[in-house]
Design an enzyme around this catalytic site. Structure first.
Site, mmCIF file in Angstrom:
data_model
loop_
_atom_site.group_PDB
_atom_site.id
_atom_site.type_symbol
_atom_site.label_atom_id
_atom_site.label_comp_id
_atom_site.label_asym_id
_atom_site.label_seq_id
_atom_site.Cartn_x
_atom_site.Cartn_y
_atom_site.Cartn_z
ATOM 1 N N LYS A 119 6.450 4.868 7.073
ATOM 2 C CA LYS A 119 6.669 3.579 7.847
ATOM 3 C C LYS A 119 7.248 3.349 9.275
ATOM 4 C CE LYS A 119 7.379 0.887 2.853
ATOM 5 N NZ LYS A 119 7.651 2.190 2.123
HETATM 6 C C1 LIG Z 1 6.567 2.269 1.593
HETATM 7 C C2 LIG Z 1 6.581 3.843 0.884
HETATM 8 C C3 LIG Z 1 5.104 4.124 0.035
HETATM 9 C C4 LIG Z 1 4.191 3.150 -0.883
HETATM 10 O O1 LIG Z 1 3.386 2.468 0.358
HETATM 11 P P1 LIG Z 1 2.892 0.934 0.037
HETATM 12 O O2 LIG Z 1 2.306 0.506 1.790
HETATM 13 O O3 LIG Z 1 3.618 -0.362 -0.192
HETATM 14 O O4 LIG Z 1 2.267 0.796 -0.901
HETATM 15 C C5 LIG Z 1 5.327 5.174 -0.449
HETATM 16 N N1 LIG Z 1 5.710 6.297 -0.477
HETATM 17 C C6 LIG Z 1 7.115 5.550 0.857
HETATM 18 C C7 LIG Z 1 7.759 7.540 0.734
HETATM 19 C C8 LIG Z 1 7.583 5.096 1.121
HETATM 20 O O5 LIG Z 1 8.502 4.692 1.902
#
Ligand SMILES: *Cc1c(COP(=O)(O)O)cnc(C)c1O
Length: 478
Positions: A119
């Protein structure tokens, strides 16, 4: 480049990037998308291959973003990307990397940022874009968000030191991992306020929704969000598909697959956009955990959202979703950008019936052939087995979310349903989820030096009852 809403008719106004940057949903409840996807040709990719190797990720990001952002001067965009994707924040100028897990599976490293989850890739850029645009408009912004872990900490580290932004982040008291709590609560900055709410994540999210329903309060305090439907976050993610492709290949004709641990469909939606632009992606593998709303859709054509009671708490918690907030963007493209049809599905059927059914339609039949999607899901036992198997096969310890992706990719490879190589996106580092790692391996992973001892730092967090008036008073008092 102008932006339209997935629910907007042809007569709706189309907006420039800067106008949608600070917004969440479009006024009609839809999500913003560009009018069209810029086309990538082999010559451009070849020049980007050199650019990435010689000047690093930030330079590539500025080139890709310039295709989507024409109301920020190119020079400013380069400076924004250089600040967002610094070697300081991500450990190297390359920012991302690819390693080999053997047997046709590569690992795409996206978690080298400040909070050890992918993220950061979107959020660090968002922080710089917000700071730039708020300066340009001479405005301030109050971000009020709810998090179960990864999003909130990535947002806080992205907004650190941005003097026009204040952050109020609601967390479910005692429910994040100790590492996640330490990451957020150790931040010592007067414009970042951590709140521990008596309740679960849904209670936090309800409070944010209630607050946003008070339009007068929202306007008076310029309340905004950094949620995963923000277009700028998606376009930031398109960049790393291109960078990983360039790192995993040696020439432009090669094709790869990507496997993506999926929750709100943000990450894989960026992969879909990169593929639509012409990046040589064969297959997009969508991996879910036990919360398989999306895997079910790709298998059956039925999209059925779940209630809280039907949403499982799993060991890949960032994928514990009951409906996927970015999915509407993909459905818009799947249905030939028919905004009326999308409005019917997402504004009428989902709220009314909790589901819709595209099985038997031409659009659904085109999913694999036209859009390259396949899907699968995994369980807690699969995650444990995958973490252990990969550790003994290549010595690489992966986190439980990444394990969902590896498991689904390896199953498909074994069934000859997928052409190697496939790049599995590493969405977090294992250090964030040590309880599951210990369960899988019998011991913990070595902790990266930059996170040593963070649990011992002083904690900055305020208790908050699950009451919107208390939240409002607190925001006013700050
Ligand atoms: C947010 C997140 C996801 C999922 O990603 P999306 O974009 O919501 O599909 C998967 N793994 C981790 C560690 C995350 O923080």
């Amino acid at each position: 480049m102008k932006y339209l809403s997935t629910r907007g008719g042809a007569d709706q106004p189309r907006l420039p990037f800067s106008d949608i940057l600070l917004e969440g949903l479009a006024p009609d409840g839809g999500l913003y998308l560009p009018e069209s996807y810029p086309a990538l040709d082999a010559a451009t990719l070849a020049s980007w291959r050199t650019l990435l190797a010689e000047q690093g990720y930030a330079a590539l990001a500025a080139e890709v973003l310039a295709l989507y952002i024409d109301d920020i001067p190119a020079e400013d965009l380069r400076a924004i990307c250089a600040r967002a994707y610094s070697a300081d924040a991500f450990g190297s100028d390359a920012v991302v990397g690819v390693t080999d897990l053997a047997g046709g599976v590569l690992l795409g490293h996206l978690s080298n940022g400040p909070t050890a989850a992918f993220k950061d890739m979107a959020m660090q850029l968002l922080g710089e874009l917000f700071a730039y645009e708020l300066d340009r408009r001479d405005q301030t912004l109050t971000i009020v968000g709810a998090t179960s872990g990864d999003t909130g900490s990535a947002a806080e580290y992205a907004m650190l030191g941005k003097r026009r932004v204040r952050v109020f982040m609601l967390t479910p008291a005692g429910r994040m991992t100790p590492f996640q709590q330490a990451q957020m609560f150790s931040i010592d900055d007067p414009s970042i306020v951590n709140l521990a709410v008596e309740g679960v994540f849904d209670d936090c999210q309800d409070l944010v929704k209630e607050l946003n329903a008070d339009l007068a309060f929202k306007a008076a305090h310029s309340v905004g969000a950094v949620n995963s439907i923000n277009w700028a976050r998606l376009v930031a993610q398109v960049v790393y598909y291109i960078a990983l492709y360039l790192q995993a290949t040696t020439h432009e004709g090669e094709r790869v697959g990507f496997a993506v641990p999926t929750g709100n469909f943000g990450n894989i939606c960026a992969g879909h956009i990169a593929r639509e632009m012409g990046l040589p992606i064969d297959t997009l593998v969508l991996a879910t955990n036990e919360n398989n709303v999306l895997a079910e859709f790709f298998a059956t054509g039925v999209y059925r959202v779940r209630g809280t009671a039907e949403t499982h708490e799993t060991s890949s918690p960032s994928m514990d979703i009951s409906k996927a907030s970015n999915f509407e963007r993909f459905v818009f493209d799947l249905l030939g950008r028919d905004a009326d049809a999308v409005r019917d599905l997402f504004a009428v059927r989902v709220p009314g019936e909790g589901r819709f059914d595209l099985s038997g339609t031409d659009a659904f039949a085109a999913l694999g052939e036209r859009f390259g999607f396949v899907a699968g899901s995994s369980t807690h036992a699969d995650r444990l087995a995958t973490i252990a198997a990969e550790a003994s096969r290549s010595g690489t310890v992966i986190d439980p979310h990444t394990a969902d992706g590896v498991k689904v990719a390896r199953d498909l490879l074994e069934a000859d349903a997928l052409t190697p190589p496939v790049i599995v996106l590493e969405t977090a580092l294992p250090v964030k989820f040590s309880a599951t790692i210990v369960e899988a391996l019998g011991h913990d992973v070595e902790r990266p030096a930059k996170f040593a001892g963070i649990e011992d730092l002083p904690r900055h967090v305020l208790d908050l009852p699950a009451d919107v008036d208390a939240l409002k008073r607190l925001i006013e008092a700050h």
